[in-house]
Design a protein around this motif. Structure first.
Motif, PDB file in Angstrom:
ATOM      1  N   MET A 162      15.631  11.994   7.849  1.00 19.24           N
ATOM      2  CA  MET A 162      16.779  11.156   8.186  1.00 19.24           C
ATOM      3  C   MET A 162      16.789   9.875   7.357  1.00 19.24           C
ATOM      4  O   MET A 162      17.843   9.408   6.921  1.00 19.24           O
ATOM      5  CB  MET A 162      16.759  10.826   9.680  1.00 19.24           C
ATOM      6  N   GLU A 163      15.612   9.300   7.123  1.00 16.25           N
ATOM      7  CA  GLU A 163      15.528   8.071   6.336  1.00 16.25           C
ATOM      8  C   GLU A 163      15.905   8.327   4.884  1.00 16.25           C
ATOM      9  O   GLU A 163      16.630   7.541   4.265  1.00 16.25           O
ATOM     10  CB  GLU A 163      14.122   7.480   6.419  1.00 16.25           C
ATOM     11  N   VAL A 164      15.436   9.444   4.323  1.00 11.46           N
ATOM     12  CA  VAL A 164      15.786   9.781   2.940  1.00 11.46           C
ATOM     13  C   VAL A 164      17.283  10.042   2.821  1.00 11.46           C
ATOM     14  O   VAL A 164      17.934   9.613   1.857  1.00 11.46           O
ATOM     15  CB  VAL A 164      14.978  11.002   2.459  1.00 11.46           C
ATOM     16  N   LEU A 165      17.863  10.732   3.796  1.00 12.85           N
ATOM     17  CA  LEU A 165      19.306  10.979   3.788  1.00 12.85           C
ATOM     18  C   LEU A 165      20.087   9.669   3.894  1.00 12.85           C
ATOM     19  O   LEU A 165      21.132   9.495   3.258  1.00 12.85           O
ATOM     20  CB  LEU A 165      19.687  11.913   4.943  1.00 12.85           C
ATOM     21  N   ARG A 166      19.585   8.737   4.706  1.00 16.90           N
ATOM     22  CA  ARG A 166      20.252   7.436   4.830  1.00 16.90           C
ATOM     23  C   ARG A 166      20.261   6.709   3.486  1.00 16.90           C
ATOM     24  O   ARG A 166      21.283   6.144   3.076  1.00 16.90           O
ATOM     25  CB  ARG A 166      19.551   6.582   5.887  1.00 16.90           C
ATOM     26  N   LEU A 167      19.120   6.734   2.800  1.00 18.38           N
ATOM     27  CA  LEU A 167      19.038   6.105   1.483  1.00 18.38           C
ATOM     28  C   LEU A 167      19.995   6.769   0.502  1.00 18.38           C
ATOM     29  O   LEU A 167      20.640   6.097  -0.307  1.00 18.38           O
ATOM     30  CB  LEU A 167      17.605   6.190   0.954  1.00 18.38           C
ATOM     31  N   ALA A 168      20.088   8.097   0.584  1.00 14.33           N
ATOM     32  CA  ALA A 168      20.987   8.825  -0.314  1.00 14.33           C
ATOM     33  C   ALA A 168      22.441   8.428  -0.057  1.00 14.33           C
ATOM     34  O   ALA A 168      23.209   8.204  -1.002  1.00 14.33           O
ATOM     35  CB  ALA A 168      20.805  10.331  -0.129  1.00 14.33           C
ATOM     36  N   ARG A 169      22.831   8.323   1.219  1.00 13.90           N
ATOM     37  CA  ARG A 169      24.210   7.953   1.538  1.00 13.90           C
ATOM     38  C   ARG A 169      24.551   6.559   1.018  1.00 13.90           C
ATOM     39  O   ARG A 169      25.691   6.284   0.651  1.00 13.90           O
ATOM     40  CB  ARG A 169      24.435   8.019   3.052  1.00 13.90           C
ATOM     41  N   GLU A 170      23.562   5.676   0.979  1.00 15.82           N
ATOM     42  CA  GLU A 170      23.790   4.314   0.504  1.00 15.82           C
ATOM     43  C   GLU A 170      23.790   4.212  -1.018  1.00 15.82           C
ATOM     44  O   GLU A 170      24.117   3.160  -1.565  1.00 15.82           O
ATOM     45  CB  GLU A 170      22.714   3.372   1.066  1.00 15.82           C
ATOM     46  N   ASN A 171      23.419   5.302  -1.706  1.00 11.74           N
ATOM     47  CA  ASN A 171      23.314   5.272  -3.163  1.00 11.74           C
ATOM     48  C   ASN A 171      24.051   6.434  -3.818  1.00 11.74           C
ATOM     49  O   ASN A 171      23.591   6.995  -4.815  1.00 11.74           O
ATOM     50  CB  ASN A 171      21.832   5.289  -3.584  1.00 11.74           C
ATOM     51  N   MET A 172      25.220   6.788  -3.262  1.00 13.38           N
ATOM     52  CA  MET A 172      26.009   7.879  -3.808  1.00 13.38           C
ATOM     53  C   MET A 172      26.621   7.475  -5.153  1.00 13.38           C
ATOM     54  O   MET A 172      27.201   6.404  -5.294  1.00 13.38           O
ATOM     55  CB  MET A 172      27.112   8.275  -2.838  1.00 13.38           C
TER      56      MET A 172
END
Length: 205
Positions: A162-172
């Protein structure tokens, strides 16, 4: 490390980047800029101490900070990282209670500081600022509710995902592409999801 006091390169532009003030006109931003003192915090400097009794509000013009909370046993848990256009410190400005988190400069950061009395004055004077402040508080509650769910309902592996996905969403950078330039270390991820560093190392599974 000592902090250097200096004028912001463009104080009004920095404030306009803060969501709280984005609906205000130039004259209002000019007036607000006079209420803000700009400081340069060097990397590694503690800006706000956990349980501290200051009640200023902070606005980030440049740089990045990390917000950290602590468990009853003293375990450090990273709450979030904030960059330009973000703000912090308003909870103590509102209720006059001690700080609930520690804030540390992750890199050299130019940050505006406003007194709690000035912050309250803006809320009373500008309805749009009051509305933006309420929306921000609602967002914080939702963020914390989501964290409580993750800690209570997900195991460590899922919390890491979930944390990695959150980082990904913030860096699209595209429809299905994310580029995370400064990926956290195992220790940093562990602090964010309330576990130990070894749990974030695939080699230990």
């Amino acid at each position: 490390m000592k902090n250097s006091h200096s004028s912001a390169p463009d104080a009004k532009a920095a404030l306009r980047n803060i969501k709280l003030f984005q609906s205000l006109d130039d004259e209002s931003c000019d007036q607000i800029a006079r209420l803000v003192k700009w400081k340069q915090y060097r990397q590694g400097t503690e800006i706000v101490p956990y349980k501290g009794y200051s009640d200023d509000v902070y606005f980030i013009a440049t740089g990045q900070v990390r917000v950290t909370i602590f468990s009853f046993t003293g375990k450090e848990v990273s709450y979030q990282e904030l960059g330009p256009g973000e703000m912090f410190g308003e909870l103590s400005a509102i209720d006059q209670l001690p700080r609930t988190a520690n804030v540390l400069a992750l890199e050299n950061s130019h940050i505006g500081v406003m007194s709690s009395s000035s912050y309250w004055g803006l809320i009373e004077r500008y309805p749009s600022v009051a509305a933006a402040a309420l929306k921000r508080l609602a967002s914080m509650v939702r963020f914390l509710a989501d964290r409580v769910y993750q800690y209570g309902a997900l195991d460590v592996k899922d919390r890491i995902r979930m944390e990695v996905l959150r980082l990904a969403r913030e860096n699209m950078t595209g429809d299905d592409i994310a580029t995370i330039h400064s990926f956290p270390t195992h220790r940093e991820i562990a602090n964010r999801v309330n576990t130990h560093r070894e749990a974030c190392n695939p080699g230990t599974e």
